[in-house]
Write a protein that holds these residues in place. Structure first.
Motif, PDB file in Angstrom:
ATOM      1  N   SER A  85      -1.443  41.566 -79.817  1.00  0.00           N
ATOM      2  CA  SER A  85      -2.210  41.976 -78.643  1.00  0.00           C
ATOM      3  C   SER A  85      -1.304  42.620 -77.591  1.00  0.00           C
ATOM      4  CB  SER A  85      -2.913  40.770 -78.016  1.00  0.00           C
ATOM      5  OG  SER A  85      -3.869  40.226 -78.870  1.00  0.00           O
ATOM      6  N   ASN A  86      -1.897  43.442 -76.757  1.00  0.00           N
ATOM      7  CA  ASN A  86      -1.186  44.000 -75.621  1.00  0.00           C
ATOM      8  C   ASN A  86      -0.767  42.873 -74.689  1.00  0.00           C
ATOM      9  OD1 ASN A  86      -0.275  46.113 -73.824  1.00  0.00           O
ATOM     10  ND2 ASN A  86      -2.005  45.587 -72.529  1.00  0.00           N
ATOM     11  N   GLN A  87       0.483  42.925 -74.212  1.00  0.00           N
ATOM     12  CA  GLN A  87       1.005  41.855 -73.370  1.00  0.00           C
ATOM     13  C   GLN A  87       1.588  42.424 -72.089  1.00  0.00           C
ATOM     14  OE1 GLN A  87       3.520  39.221 -75.656  1.00  0.00           O
ATOM     15  NE2 GLN A  87       1.997  38.995 -77.260  1.00  0.00           N
ATOM     16  N   GLU A  88       1.294  41.754 -70.976  1.00  0.00           N
ATOM     17  CA  GLU A  88       1.746  42.209 -69.664  1.00  0.00           C
ATOM     18  C   GLU A  88       2.659  41.144 -69.074  1.00  0.00           C
ATOM     19  OE1 GLU A  88      -2.160  42.544 -67.982  1.00  0.00           O
ATOM     20  OE2 GLU A  88      -2.145  44.719 -68.198  1.00  0.00           O
ATOM     21  N   LEU A  89       3.950  41.456 -68.937  1.00  0.00           N
ATOM     22  CA  LEU A  89       4.922  40.501 -68.433  1.00  0.00           C
ATOM     23  C   LEU A  89       5.068  40.666 -66.925  1.00  0.00           C
ATOM     24  CD1 LEU A  89       8.266  39.571 -70.137  1.00  0.00           C
ATOM     25  CD2 LEU A  89       8.140  39.844 -67.670  1.00  0.00           C
ATOM     26  N   TYR A  90       4.762  39.603 -66.190  1.00  0.00           N
ATOM     27  CA  TYR A  90       4.887  39.587 -64.735  1.00  0.00           C
ATOM     28  C   TYR A  90       6.032  38.651 -64.353  1.00  0.00           C
ATOM     29  CZ  TYR A  90       0.149  41.463 -65.122  1.00  0.00           C
ATOM     30  OH  TYR A  90      -0.944  42.213 -65.454  1.00  0.00           O
ATOM     31  N   PHE A  91       7.040  39.194 -63.686  1.00  0.00           N
ATOM     32  CA  PHE A  91       8.234  38.444 -63.295  1.00  0.00           C
ATOM     33  C   PHE A  91       8.206  38.319 -61.773  1.00  0.00           C
ATOM     34  CE2 PHE A  91      12.916  38.077 -64.819  1.00  0.00           C
ATOM     35  CZ  PHE A  91      13.139  37.016 -63.967  1.00  0.00           C
ATOM     36  N   ARG A  92       8.115  37.076 -61.286  1.00  0.00           N
ATOM     37  CA  ARG A  92       7.991  36.829 -59.851  1.00  0.00           C
ATOM     38  C   ARG A  92       6.832  37.620 -59.245  1.00  0.00           C
ATOM     39  NH1 ARG A  92      14.124  36.437 -57.240  1.00  0.00           N
ATOM     40  NH2 ARG A  92      14.483  34.263 -57.808  1.00  0.00           N
ATOM     41  N   GLY A  93       5.751  37.751 -59.993  1.00  0.00           N
ATOM     42  CA  GLY A  93       4.566  38.422 -59.499  1.00  0.00           C
ATOM     43  C   GLY A  93       4.640  39.928 -59.498  1.00  0.00           C
ATOM     44  N   SER A  94       5.769  40.498 -59.914  1.00  0.00           N
ATOM     45  CA  SER A  94       5.910  41.950 -59.881  1.00  0.00           C
ATOM     46  C   SER A  94       5.161  42.593 -61.037  1.00  0.00           C
ATOM     47  CB  SER A  94       7.390  42.333 -59.952  1.00  0.00           C
ATOM     48  OG  SER A  94       7.569  43.700 -59.659  1.00  0.00           O
ATOM     49  N   ALA A  95       4.801  43.850 -60.872  1.00  0.00           N
ATOM     50  CA  ALA A  95       3.997  44.556 -61.863  1.00  0.00           C
ATOM     51  C   ALA A  95       4.755  44.725 -63.176  1.00  0.00           C
ATOM     52  CB  ALA A  95       3.594  45.926 -61.326  1.00  0.00           C
ATOM     53  N   THR A  96       3.990  44.843 -64.273  1.00  0.00           N
ATOM     54  CA  THR A  96       4.577  45.151 -65.573  1.00  0.00           C
ATOM     55  C   THR A  96       5.373  46.451 -65.470  1.00  0.00           C
ATOM     56  OG1 THR A  96       2.772  44.070 -66.747  1.00  0.00           O
ATOM     57  CG2 THR A  96       4.044  45.694 -67.970  1.00  0.00           C
ATOM     58  N   GLY A  97       6.550  46.460 -66.023  1.00  0.00           N
ATOM     59  CA  GLY A  97       7.431  47.626 -65.922  1.00  0.00           C
ATOM     60  C   GLY A  97       8.531  47.440 -64.906  1.00  0.00           C
ATOM     61  N   ASN A  98       8.436  46.394 -64.069  1.00  0.00           N
ATOM     62  CA  ASN A  98       9.476  46.124 -63.074  1.00  0.00           C
ATOM     63  C   ASN A  98      10.501  45.108 -63.563  1.00  0.00           C
ATOM     64  OD1 ASN A  98       8.388  47.909 -61.306  1.00  0.00           O
ATOM     65  ND2 ASN A  98       7.522  46.406 -59.914  1.00  0.00           N
ATOM     66  N   THR A  99      10.416  44.739 -64.841  1.00  0.00           N
ATOM     67  CA  THR A  99      11.407  43.856 -65.456  1.00  0.00           C
ATOM     68  C   THR A  99      12.107  44.626 -66.562  1.00  0.00           C
ATOM     69  OG1 THR A  99      10.044  41.907 -64.990  1.00  0.00           O
ATOM     70  CG2 THR A  99      11.772  41.674 -66.651  1.00  0.00           C
ATOM     71  N   LEU A 100      13.423  44.677 -66.514  1.00  0.00           N
ATOM     72  CA  LEU A 100      14.198  45.400 -67.516  1.00  0.00           C
ATOM     73  C   LEU A 100      14.528  44.464 -68.679  1.00  0.00           C
ATOM     74  CD1 LEU A 100      15.669  48.030 -68.279  1.00  0.00           C
ATOM     75  CD2 LEU A 100      17.697  47.110 -67.126  1.00  0.00           C
ATOM     76  N   TRP A 143      22.288  47.723 -63.641  1.00  0.00           N
ATOM     77  CA  TRP A 143      21.486  47.921 -64.841  1.00  0.00           C
ATOM     78  C   TRP A 143      20.519  49.087 -64.772  1.00  0.00           C
ATOM     79  CZ3 TRP A 143      23.384  45.783 -68.913  1.00  0.00           C
ATOM     80  CH2 TRP A 143      24.111  44.601 -68.811  1.00  0.00           C
ATOM     81  N   GLY A 144      20.315  49.689 -63.612  1.00  0.00           N
ATOM     82  CA  GLY A 144      19.517  50.902 -63.541  1.00  0.00           C
ATOM     83  C   GLY A 144      18.038  50.678 -63.319  1.00  0.00           C
ATOM     84  N   SER A 145      17.226  51.637 -63.779  1.00  0.00           N
ATOM     85  CA  SER A 145      15.790  51.645 -63.519  1.00  0.00           C
ATOM     86  C   SER A 145      15.100  50.430 -64.118  1.00  0.00           C
ATOM     87  CB  SER A 145      15.172  52.919 -64.099  1.00  0.00           C
ATOM     88  OG  SER A 145      13.770  52.941 -63.908  1.00  0.00           O
ATOM     89  N   ASN A 146      13.980  50.032 -63.481  1.00  0.00           N
ATOM     90  CA  ASN A 146      13.065  48.973 -63.922  1.00  0.00           C
ATOM     91  C   ASN A 146      13.534  47.566 -63.589  1.00  0.00           C
ATOM     92  OD1 ASN A 146      12.354  51.368 -65.277  1.00  0.00           O
ATOM     93  ND2 ASN A 146      11.268  50.259 -66.857  1.00  0.00           N
ATOM     94  N   ALA A 147      14.739  47.395 -63.089  1.00  0.00           N
ATOM     95  CA  ALA A 147      15.260  46.051 -62.842  1.00  0.00           C
ATOM     96  C   ALA A 147      14.928  45.572 -61.433  1.00  0.00           C
ATOM     97  CB  ALA A 147      16.764  46.028 -63.076  1.00  0.00           C
ATOM     98  N   MET A 148      13.736  45.868 -60.926  1.00  0.00           N
ATOM     99  CA  MET A 148      13.372  45.514 -59.555  1.00  0.00           C
ATOM    100  C   MET A 148      13.061  44.027 -59.409  1.00  0.00           C
ATOM    101  SD  MET A 148      11.466  48.659 -57.719  1.00  0.00           S
ATOM    102  CE  MET A 148       9.864  48.463 -58.443  1.00  0.00           C
ATOM    103  N   ALA A 149      12.467  43.411 -60.429  1.00  0.00           N
ATOM    104  CA  ALA A 149      12.159  41.984 -60.356  1.00  0.00           C
ATOM    105  C   ALA A 149      13.211  41.141 -61.055  1.00  0.00           C
ATOM    106  CB  ALA A 149      10.784  41.708 -60.969  1.00  0.00           C
ATOM    107  N   GLY A 150      13.864  41.710 -62.068  1.00  0.00           N
ATOM    108  CA  GLY A 150      14.879  40.971 -62.792  1.00  0.00           C
ATOM    109  C   GLY A 150      15.213  41.627 -64.111  1.00  0.00           C
ATOM    110  N   VAL A 151      16.112  40.976 -64.846  1.00  0.00           N
ATOM    111  CA  VAL A 151      16.598  41.464 -66.132  1.00  0.00           C
ATOM    112  C   VAL A 151      16.529  40.327 -67.141  1.00  0.00           C
ATOM    113  CG1 VAL A 151      18.630  42.301 -67.398  1.00  0.00           C
ATOM    114  CG2 VAL A 151      18.132  43.180 -65.114  1.00  0.00           C
ATOM    115  N   ILE A 152      16.069  40.640 -68.357  1.00  0.00           N
ATOM    116  CA  ILE A 152      16.072  39.676 -69.457  1.00  0.00           C
ATOM    117  C   ILE A 152      16.926  40.280 -70.567  1.00  0.00           C
ATOM    118  CG2 ILE A 152      14.680  38.469 -71.182  1.00  0.00           C
ATOM    119  CD1 ILE A 152      12.343  38.618 -69.191  1.00  0.00           C
ATOM    120  N   ASN A 153      18.068  39.647 -70.849  1.00  0.00           N
ATOM    121  CA  ASN A 153      19.007  40.134 -71.855  1.00  0.00           C
ATOM    122  C   ASN A 153      18.908  39.262 -73.100  1.00  0.00           C
ATOM    123  OD1 ASN A 153      21.028  41.531 -73.164  1.00  0.00           O
ATOM    124  ND2 ASN A 153      22.696  40.517 -72.074  1.00  0.00           N
ATOM    125  N   ILE A 154      18.490  39.856 -74.212  1.00  0.00           N
ATOM    126  CA  ILE A 154      18.348  39.154 -75.484  1.00  0.00           C
ATOM    127  C   ILE A 154      19.632  39.367 -76.269  1.00  0.00           C
ATOM    128  CG2 ILE A 154      17.014  39.025 -77.622  1.00  0.00           C
ATOM    129  CD1 ILE A 154      14.713  40.360 -75.867  1.00  0.00           C
TER     130      ILE A 154
END
Length: 645
Positions: A85-100, A143-154
């Motif tokens: 399914s389509n999944q929308e990740l919200y980090f600290r309430g920020s919009a999808t796409g604001n987590t790198l 880390w550049g673009s999209n890291a406004m709410a945070g970063v998840i490094n796998i």
């Protein structure tokens, strides 16, 4: 609702009183994501959480987003829907796409998405993850673009200690779900390797919710294959080379929309990641050069055998390509001062087409081609790190970007911390971030024909305290944050002409706090809790609006891990999700009600290398909806065998 919140607070506080005994000291954990160089948490003012290998081993049958959902301030709508399914990740309430999202420090964005989102992380095999580092707050300077709410490094698994170390994982459970993984890893002289194959097959359940109880919605299945390879070679005592490759492909059934079944809607998704890294390390210097190619392709097709929604027939093809070159180096002037400088070049493009036939006739969107729908970005960044100056640490950095489409922008970060003692630190973070417009927003059919889109820009403020106790076996952290975003990219429709396009207009102001703890229980286990709160408002020409759609104000997670007897591990876990505003265009009541889930995991290790386990989820059979009109899993279970030779 108030009683529930009081109950959660009581559980959280009681966890503090349990303690005088536990496992690893969090302040001594080493992270590479916080500063692009290995640092203990007592050396950085940034907020870092590490999901270690032991935790991942207890969650092998969960998806990556299900695992992330147990962490403070992270909520993924769709994580417990049908697989695929389509999944929308919200980090600290920020919009999808604001987590790198990173894999081994490499951004894995998908340029074919409508917003600047990562590749479909359904494609990532949890069994091949060594650890996950979660870095909170705006991190665009390093880390550049999209890291406004945070970063998840796998961080993926590399070679083993022996020459040949085979491993296998087999499991089966609800919805006729089978998961299997086989692999081999090892080290031979200067060469190390890890190669694995993973397969998932599930009959699933209906993606759409049958609100009329017609009992004729079909099951939406899922089939995935994943191959991953990590290869490393130590050229000399100072030079090394490493390669990581991942290819994943899945087929999933879908439905026409919320509350709407469709028996011939298909999703085909595949991703290919190739990364080559060269590293040089000496006593005072470390230099890393990496080259990555990330490709993604998604196909959505719906034929005319069964018409479930608006279109009688539709076909959508979305391809994205990212090319990322990163060169950075650290120079250590002394044990107290180091300097980092880097250059990054990114080029992205997309191919997109969509066709459909409905009762209104045929429709074809203007196609996007990779020769036109593209841009590149060149960035330079520096960071000065001060360590343990009589307990004081500070990292200060700046980044400058030059984008071929929208021009230049810059970010900064200041991250001071002070170690009151060996066990307690205070920290403050002030940093800025940005998110580039997506290629679809810049070039698609709804692009702004009169004004070029600018990147979204944010300023982030954090302050908190973190402490270890019980000889470093337990820890507690509390953090407060505030995030201000301007030039928010919105989808706008003119009230007079009804023309629609993307534009920069709104502001967004969010704030919240997080409390986290891990408490030892003698020598037999640990009790972990996290409680987070987030709220915020957007501002436009009409005034303030409540717009944290589908995002809960309160999230509470509690996990008890016990080894009451040798070889036996049990892990009950509780999760509470607070009320959420429904999406702007979602059906149903304005507020989605709160819910909770109760899970239970148990494993028995016959030997240190062989164990069996069972994993029960949503044991109280809760009925809830993260996205209105789409089913979530009721009571379900998995059981399996894990072998690491």
């Amino acid at each position: 609702m108030k009683k529930t919140i009081l109950m959660m607070a009581a559980v959280f506080c009681s966890g503090q009183l349990l303690a005088q005994d536990q496992q690893t000291a969090n302040l001594d954990e080493v992270s590479v994501t916080a500063s692009k160089t290995p640092l203990k948490q007592n050396q950085t003012g940034k907020v870092v959480t590490i999901i270690d290998q032991t935790t991942l081993q207890r969650n092998l049958d969960k998806s990556l987003t299900e695992i992330l959902n147990t962490q403070a301030a992270i909520f993924t709508a769709g994580a417990n829907n049908t697989i695929g399914s389509n999944q929308e990740l919200y980090f600290r309430g920020s919009a999808t796409g604001n987590t790198l999202i990173l894999i081994d420090g490499i951004p894995i964005n998908d340029p074919s998405q409508n917003s600047s989102a990562p590749i479909d992380i359904n494609n990532i095999n949890v069994g091949q993850i060594e650890r996950i580092e979660i870095l909170k707050g705006s991190q665009s300077t390093l880390w550049g673009s999209n890291a406004m709410a945070g970063v998840i490094n796998i961080v993926t698994k590399k070679g083993g200690t022996d020459k040949i170390m085979p491993n296998a994982h087999l499991s089966y459970g609800s919805y006729q779900t089978f998961k299997g993984n086989i692999g081999i890893r090892g080290t031979i002289d200067r060469f190390d390797y890890n190669i694995s194959y993973n397969q998932i097959n599930s009959k699933g359940f209906s993606a759409a919710y049958d609100s009329m109880k017609s009992n004729n919605f079909d099951r939406d299945g899922f089939n995935q294959n994943n191959i991953q390879a990590n290869l490393g070679y130590k050229i000399s005592n100072r030079f090394s080379a490493a390669y990581m490759g991942m290819f994943s492909k899945y087929k999933a059934d879908g439905d026409a929309g919320a509350f709407t079944d469709d028996r011939d809607y298909r999703i085909n998704s595949q991703n290919l990641i190739n990364t080559l890294k060269l590293q040089y390390k000496s006593t005072q210097t470390a230099i890393t050069l990496s080259q990555s190619i990330v490709s993604s392709e998604r196909v959505y097709s719906d034929d005319s055998a069964h018409v479930g929604g608006f279109a009688k027939w539709s076909y959508g093809l979305y391809k994205g390509h990212s090319y990322i070159t990163d060169l950075f180096g650290n120079y250590y002037f002394s044990s107290h001062v180091s300097f980092l400088a880097g250059l990054q070049y990114t080029a992205i493009n997309t191919d997109q087409q969509y066709k459909s036939i409905s009762s209104f006739g045929p429709y074809e969107a203007a196609p996007l081609g990779k020769d036109a729908a593209r841009f590149n970005n060149f960035a330079g960044y520096i960071s000065l790190l001060l360590l343990d100056l009589k307990g004081f640490n500070n990292e200060m950095g700046i980044r400058v970007n030059k984008n071929s489409k929208y021009g230049s922008n810059a970010t900064f970060s200041i991250n001071p911390s002070y170690n009151i003692s060996n066990n307690t630190k205070l920290f403050v973070n002030i940093s800025s971030g940005f998110r580039e417009p997506s290629l679809y927003q810049l070039y698609g059919e709804y692009h702004n024909k009169t004004t070029e889109l600018k990147p979204e820009k944010s300023t982030n403020y954090e302050a908190g305290v973190q402490t270890n106790f019980d000889e470093g076996r337990s820890w507690f952290r509390i953090v407060g944050f505030k995030r201000d975003i301007k030039d928010l990219i919105i989808y706008y429709t003119d009230a007079t002409t009804f023309e629609s396009y993307y534009m920069n207009q709104n502001e967004q102001h969010d704030y919240g706090f997080e409390m986290e703890s891990s408490i030892a229980i003698g020598q037999i286990g640990s009790f972990s809790n996290n409680l987070s709160y987030v709220d915020g408002q957007g501002k436009n020409n009409s005034g303030s609006i409540n717009n944290l759609y589908r995002r809960p104000n309160f999230i509470f997670n509690s996990s008890l891990v016990l080894t009451p007897v040798k070889k036996l591990t049990i892990n009950p876990a509780f999760r509470f999700i607070g009320n959420r505003l429904k999406g702007e265009f979602d059906a149903g009541t304005p507020v989605l009600p709160h819910y909770y889930t109760l899970d239970f995991y148990a494993s028995y290790a016959f030997t240190p290398k062989v164990k069996i386990y069972t994993d029960f989820r949503n044991m109280t059979d809760q009925v809830y909806f993260d996205t209105p009109g789409y089913n979530t899993r009721r009571f379900n279970f998995m059981g399996g065998l894990l072998i690491n030779l």
